[in-house]
Design a protein around this motif. Sequence first.
Motif, PDB file in Angstrom:
ATOM      1  N   SER A  77     -16.377   2.139  12.636  1.00 43.01           N
ATOM      2  CA  SER A  77     -17.559   2.843  12.146  1.00 43.01           C
ATOM      3  C   SER A  77     -17.359   3.279  10.696  1.00 43.01           C
ATOM      4  N   MET A  78     -18.134   2.707   9.809  1.00 45.62           N
ATOM      5  CA  MET A  78     -18.028   3.117   8.403  1.00 45.62           C
ATOM      6  C   MET A  78     -18.471   4.559   8.237  1.00 45.62           C
ATOM      7  N   ILE A  83       0.854  -1.198   0.000  1.00 44.84           N
ATOM      8  CA  ILE A  83       0.000   0.000   0.000  1.00 44.84           C
ATOM      9  C   ILE A  83       0.887   1.245   0.000  1.00 44.84           C
ATOM     10  N   ASP A  84       0.429   2.307  -0.621  1.00 45.08           N
ATOM     11  CA  ASP A  84       1.086   3.618  -0.534  1.00 45.08           C
ATOM     12  C   ASP A  84       0.107   4.583   0.128  1.00 45.08           C
ATOM     13  N   ILE A  85       0.510   5.135   1.266  1.00 50.64           N
ATOM     14  CA  ILE A  85      -0.371   6.022   2.032  1.00 50.64           C
ATOM     15  C   ILE A  85       0.148   7.451   1.871  1.00 50.64           C
ATOM     16  N   PRO A  86      -0.716   8.369   1.400  1.00 42.89           N
ATOM     17  CA  PRO A  86      -0.220   9.720   1.107  1.00 42.89           C
ATOM     18  C   PRO A  86      -0.096  10.606   2.340  1.00 42.89           C
ATOM     19  N   ASP A  87       0.709  11.640   2.185  1.00 45.32           N
ATOM     20  CA  ASP A  87       0.893  12.643   3.222  1.00 45.32           C
ATOM     21  C   ASP A  87      -0.302  13.606   3.216  1.00 45.32           C
ATOM     22  N   ARG A  88      -0.504  14.274   4.336  1.00 41.22           N
ATOM     23  CA  ARG A  88      -1.523  15.328   4.462  1.00 41.22           C
ATOM     24  C   ARG A  88      -2.897  14.880   3.984  1.00 41.22           C
ATOM     25  N   ALA A  89      -3.264  13.703   4.468  1.00 43.25           N
ATOM     26  CA  ALA A  89      -4.589  13.158   4.178  1.00 43.25           C
ATOM     27  C   ALA A  89      -4.892  12.159   5.278  1.00 43.25           C
ATOM     28  N   VAL A  90      -6.182  11.846   5.424  1.00 47.75           N
ATOM     29  CA  VAL A  90      -6.592  10.823   6.388  1.00 47.75           C
ATOM     30  C   VAL A  90      -6.927   9.553   5.619  1.00 47.75           C
ATOM     31  N   SER A  91      -6.245   8.477   5.980  1.00 46.07           N
ATOM     32  CA  SER A  91      -6.585   7.163   5.426  1.00 46.07           C
ATOM     33  C   SER A  91      -7.265   6.359   6.525  1.00 46.07           C
ATOM     34  N   ALA A  92      -8.443   5.827   6.238  1.00 42.76           N
ATOM     35  CA  ALA A  92      -9.174   5.019   7.224  1.00 42.76           C
ATOM     36  C   ALA A  92      -9.016   3.546   6.877  1.00 42.76           C
ATOM     37  N   MET A 135     -15.108   4.442  -2.804  1.00 44.84           N
ATOM     38  CA  MET A 135     -15.190   3.167  -2.082  1.00 44.84           C
ATOM     39  C   MET A 135     -16.602   2.934  -1.545  1.00 44.84           C
ATOM     40  N   PHE A 136     -17.222   3.991  -1.032  1.00 45.14           N
ATOM     41  CA  PHE A 136     -18.552   3.825  -0.437  1.00 45.14           C
ATOM     42  C   PHE A 136     -19.678   3.856  -1.473  1.00 45.14           C
ATOM     43  N   THR A 137     -19.401   4.402  -2.660  1.00 45.19           N
ATOM     44  CA  THR A 137     -20.479   4.465  -3.654  1.00 45.19           C
ATOM     45  C   THR A 137     -20.304   3.428  -4.756  1.00 45.19           C
ATOM     46  N   THR A 184      -9.825   5.226   1.896  1.00 48.03           N
ATOM     47  CA  THR A 184     -10.244   4.126   2.758  1.00 48.03           C
ATOM     48  C   THR A 184      -9.625   2.822   2.271  1.00 48.03           C
ATOM     49  N   ALA A 185      -9.155   2.023   3.245  1.00 43.80           N
ATOM     50  CA  ALA A 185      -8.626   0.688   2.941  1.00 43.80           C
ATOM     51  C   ALA A 185      -9.538  -0.329   3.605  1.00 43.80           C
ATOM     52  N   PHE A 186      -9.973  -1.325   2.845  1.00 48.53           N
ATOM     53  CA  PHE A 186     -10.833  -2.383   3.394  1.00 48.53           C
ATOM     54  C   PHE A 186     -10.008  -3.652   3.585  1.00 48.53           C
ATOM     55  N   PHE A 187      -9.976  -4.124   4.820  1.00 45.22           N
ATOM     56  CA  PHE A 187      -9.240  -5.342   5.171  1.00 45.22           C
ATOM     57  C   PHE A 187     -10.222  -6.480   5.414  1.00 45.22           C
ATOM     58  N   HIS A 188      -9.822  -7.687   5.009  1.00 42.37           N
ATOM     59  CA  HIS A 188     -10.637  -8.862   5.290  1.00 42.37           C
ATOM     60  C   HIS A 188      -9.727 -10.070   5.430  1.00 42.37           C
TER      61      HIS A 188
END
Length: 255
Positions: A209-210, A28-37, A237-239, A220-224
């Motif tokens: 909490s979604m 995964i690559d997670i960017p700076d100055r952002a929120v990743s859930a 992701m949600f739509t 958003t990252a979805f783990f399973h």
Amino acid sequence: MAERETKISARNVDVFYGEKHAIRNLSIDIPDRAVSAFIGPSGCGKSTFLRAINRMNDTIASARVTGGIAVDGEDIYDSAIDVVQLRARVGMVFQKPNPFPKSIFENVAYGPRIHGLARNKTDLEEIVVSSLKKAGLFEEVKDRLDHPGTGLSGGQQQRLCIARAIAVNPEVILMDEPCSALDPIATARIEELIDELRQNYCIVIVTHSMQQAARVSQLTAFFHLGTLVEYGDTDEMFTAPQEKRTQDYITGRFG
């Protein structure tokens, strides 16, 4: 997503606890100055991966991490890395607020003091005040900085823990379900704060909490079952998720 600079990069990461394979071949690559859930059912690897980003898994004897995780291109599992320094750069806020049994002032001053970030008392006071302001707590506690941090309400304690994390100038803030122990009003305060902090930090939040993921994150990252199924723009992701498993989870078919 292209315009955001990558802050954290993971390649082919596996995490084991003894025989248990908790994370499987995650990149995964997670960017700076952002929120990743990070979302997904309980026990799917979200918190395990979060803890791998600042080597909190090192504290568990049976844990083993393979593959590569880099912050700003630097391999954090390199033997030359100072883990104490790493954890200053990559701060962590836990599910349950855990202030030190010290005064509000000392809770925030502790990190800057041990990392030598303040030249003198004035410097230290400036760091404490500015961290409390950034955490949206200063106005509520400014007249009782010498009172114990444990005497604050749950939501205030969590903001104190965020101030404590900010005080050592981190670049990344990891949050492991930071609102799960809080009431809706305190949760809303923390969510507003996360939104403000993302201007200056890379933030990764694990949430059950979604709705919270949809409110606070840009990605958003979805783990399973220990795998990263999908990672992308939160709205998309949600739509219109790419994967059926993501669709099933988001629509409540499992989880």
